[in-house]
Design a protein around this motif. Structure first.
Motif, mmCIF file in Angstrom:
data_model
loop_
_atom_site.group_PDB
_atom_site.id
_atom_site.type_symbol
_atom_site.label_atom_id
_atom_site.label_comp_id
_atom_site.label_asym_id
_atom_site.label_seq_id
_atom_site.Cartn_x
_atom_site.Cartn_y
_atom_site.Cartn_z
ATOM 1 N N VAL A 14 34.725 53.483 28.094
ATOM 2 C CA VAL A 14 33.531 53.518 27.239
ATOM 3 C C VAL A 14 32.438 52.630 27.835
ATOM 4 C CG1 VAL A 14 32.607 52.909 24.962
ATOM 5 C CG2 VAL A 14 34.803 54.108 25.145
ATOM 6 N N VAL A 15 32.802 51.429 28.238
ATOM 7 C CA VAL A 15 31.820 50.505 28.812
ATOM 8 C C VAL A 15 31.258 51.081 30.106
ATOM 9 C CG1 VAL A 15 31.503 48.199 29.811
ATOM 10 C CG2 VAL A 15 32.759 48.469 27.661
ATOM 11 N N GLN A 16 32.106 51.660 30.948
ATOM 12 C CA GLN A 16 31.634 52.245 32.210
ATOM 13 C C GLN A 16 30.687 53.412 31.944
ATOM 14 O OE1 GLN A 16 31.903 50.990 35.287
ATOM 15 N NE2 GLN A 16 30.464 52.594 35.806
ATOM 16 N N ALA A 17 30.992 54.230 30.955
ATOM 17 C CA ALA A 17 30.097 55.342 30.599
ATOM 18 C C ALA A 17 28.758 54.803 30.108
ATOM 19 C CB ALA A 17 30.755 56.220 29.538
ATOM 20 N N ALA A 18 28.791 53.705 29.371
ATOM 21 C CA ALA A 18 27.550 53.085 28.894
ATOM 22 C C ALA A 18 26.723 52.570 30.076
ATOM 23 C CB ALA A 18 27.865 51.947 27.923
ATOM 24 N N VAL A 19 27.389 51.984 31.070
ATOM 25 C CA VAL A 19 26.695 51.514 32.278
ATOM 26 C C VAL A 19 26.016 52.695 32.970
ATOM 27 C CG1 VAL A 19 27.024 50.547 34.597
ATOM 28 C CG2 VAL A 19 28.156 49.491 32.631
ATOM 29 N N GLU A 20 26.713 53.810 33.068
ATOM 30 C CA GLU A 20 26.141 55.005 33.706
ATOM 31 C C GLU A 20 24.907 55.491 32.958
ATOM 32 O OE1 GLU A 20 29.385 57.784 34.094
ATOM 33 O OE2 GLU A 20 30.525 56.379 35.352
ATOM 34 N N VAL A 21 24.982 55.499 31.630
ATOM 35 C CA VAL A 21 23.815 55.900 30.832
ATOM 36 C C VAL A 21 22.658 54.942 31.084
ATOM 37 C CG1 VAL A 21 22.905 56.078 28.466
ATOM 38 C CG2 VAL A 21 25.114 57.114 29.034
ATOM 39 N N LEU A 22 22.926 53.654 31.024
ATOM 40 C CA LEU A 22 21.879 52.654 31.231
ATOM 41 C C LEU A 22 21.216 52.794 32.592
ATOM 42 C CD1 LEU A 22 23.603 49.479 29.743
ATOM 43 C CD2 LEU A 22 21.522 50.569 28.873
ATOM 44 N N ASN A 23 22.023 52.932 33.632
ATOM 45 C CA ASN A 23 21.472 52.993 34.985
ATOM 46 C C ASN A 23 20.735 54.295 35.259
ATOM 47 O OD1 ASN A 23 22.370 50.417 35.664
ATOM 48 N ND2 ASN A 23 24.301 51.169 36.461
ATOM 49 N N GLU A 98 21.056 48.292 42.263
ATOM 50 C CA GLU A 98 22.263 49.081 42.026
ATOM 51 C C GLU A 98 22.546 49.288 40.542
ATOM 52 O OE1 GLU A 98 27.035 49.143 43.127
ATOM 53 O OE2 GLU A 98 25.762 47.588 43.997
ATOM 54 N N TYR A 99 22.258 48.286 39.726
ATOM 55 C CA TYR A 99 22.546 48.332 38.287
ATOM 56 C C TYR A 99 21.280 48.071 37.467
ATOM 57 C CZ TYR A 99 27.424 47.786 39.767
ATOM 58 O OH TYR A 99 28.666 47.946 40.343
ATOM 59 N N PRO A 100 20.225 48.838 37.651
ATOM 60 C CA PRO A 100 18.958 48.505 36.980
ATOM 61 C C PRO A 100 19.041 48.523 35.457
ATOM 62 C CG PRO A 100 18.863 50.711 37.911
ATOM 63 C CD PRO A 100 20.132 50.077 38.419
ATOM 64 N N GLY A 101 19.698 49.510 34.904
ATOM 65 C CA GLY A 101 19.786 49.599 33.451
ATOM 66 C C GLY A 101 20.678 48.524 32.857
ATOM 67 N N LEU A 102 21.822 48.305 33.461
ATOM 68 C CA LEU A 102 22.731 47.258 32.990
ATOM 69 C C LEU A 102 22.037 45.909 33.072
ATOM 70 C CD1 LEU A 102 25.523 46.270 32.067
ATOM 71 C CD2 LEU A 102 26.168 46.160 34.499
ATOM 72 N N TYR A 103 21.411 45.630 34.192
ATOM 73 C CA TYR A 103 20.720 44.352 34.375
ATOM 74 C C TYR A 103 19.621 44.173 33.328
ATOM 75 C CZ TYR A 103 17.573 40.888 36.325
ATOM 76 O OH TYR A 103 16.759 39.796 36.468
ATOM 77 N N VAL A 156 13.017 36.933 42.252
ATOM 78 C CA VAL A 156 13.858 38.098 42.539
ATOM 79 C C VAL A 156 13.745 39.128 41.424
ATOM 80 C CG1 VAL A 156 16.177 38.926 43.038
ATOM 81 C CG2 VAL A 156 15.448 36.706 43.923
ATOM 82 N N HIS A 157 13.777 38.678 40.182
ATOM 83 C CA HIS A 157 13.654 39.608 39.061
ATOM 84 C C HIS A 157 12.350 40.400 39.161
ATOM 85 C CE1 HIS A 157 13.502 41.174 34.962
ATOM 86 N NE2 HIS A 157 12.260 40.762 34.954
ATOM 87 N N GLY A 158 11.262 39.704 39.351
ATOM 88 C CA GLY A 158 9.966 40.377 39.415
ATOM 89 C C GLY A 158 9.894 41.376 40.547
ATOM 90 N N PHE A 159 10.305 40.970 41.735
ATOM 91 C CA PHE A 159 10.231 41.852 42.896
ATOM 92 C C PHE A 159 11.147 43.060 42.710
ATOM 93 C CE2 PHE A 159 10.759 43.516 47.094
ATOM 94 C CZ PHE A 159 9.555 43.245 47.747
ATOM 95 N N ALA A 160 12.402 42.804 42.345
ATOM 96 C CA ALA A 160 13.382 43.890 42.253
ATOM 97 C C ALA A 160 13.052 44.872 41.134
ATOM 98 C CB ALA A 160 14.783 43.314 42.062
#
Length: 192
Positions: A14-23, A98-103, A156-160
């Motif tokens: 479930v958590v991995q599927a949520a990560v996929e949705v977020l990203n 790599e993980y924009p939505g999760l981040y 880093v946050h701003g640039f990325a």
């Protein structure tokens, strides 16, 4: 027509599927109904694995903190000084890409929450230890190290996040721009 076999559903799935949705779709796309649809189950079935959307967000925050701590730790091995700062900065940037939505969904620190999750606190402390080691490698300690960490994170946050959003449309190489930015921050912090 052959019957589709279901993947065994557990909390990690479930958590991995949520990560996929977020990203793939962004923070706003993460709802229990959308997640259930992605998993091909009914929404109430999610409650067998996560404590609603609030619990799922907490699980995602812990996962993000753990992945980020691992990322920082791996990048820091065997390095010091400006090389350490550059490599950890680059690893952080790649993590966000790599993980924009999760981040983006988990930007608040554990200290801003009403009830502190000990797992989240632990993972954030791991990240902080590496960050403080990076600052110490540049000769920064105490409050100066905290100010340096904030500058590092903001840079880093701003640039990325601008990079992920397509905010750099000019043809000049983003990698070179990032290296110059990191070098400028290192030089500024070392002047302290």
């Amino acid at each position: 027509m052959p019957r589709k076999t279901r993947v065994r559903l557990d909390k990690n799935a479930v958590v991995q599927a949520a990560v996929e949705v977020l990203n793939a779709e962004g923070v706003q796309a993460l709802t229990l109904s959308h997640l259930a649809e992605k998993l091909e189950i009914r929404t109430p079935s999610l409650y067998n694995h996560v404590d609603g959307l609030t619990g799922l967000r907490q699980d995602l925050a812990v996962l993000n903190a753990r992945l980020l701590a691992d990322c920082f730790s791996e990048a820091a091995i065997g390095k010091s000084g400006s090389e350490l700062f550059m490599d950890v900065s680059q690893a952080f940037r790649e993590y966000v890409k790599e993980y924009p939505g999760l981040y983006m969904s988990t930007l608040r620190s554990s200290g801003t929450q009403q009830v502190q999750d000990p797992n989240l606190v632990h993972e954030e402390e791991r990240t902080m230890k590496v960050g403080l080691a990076v600052m110490a490698s540049l000769g920064l300690h105490g409050e100066d190290a905290i100010h340096g960490l904030r500058a590092f994170r903001s840079m880093v946050h701003g640039f990325a996040t601008l990079e992920v959003a397509g905010g750099f449309g000019l043809p000049q190489d983003c990698d070179e721009s990032f290296r110059k930015l990191v070098s400028a921050l290192v030089a500024g912090l070392q002047k302290k």
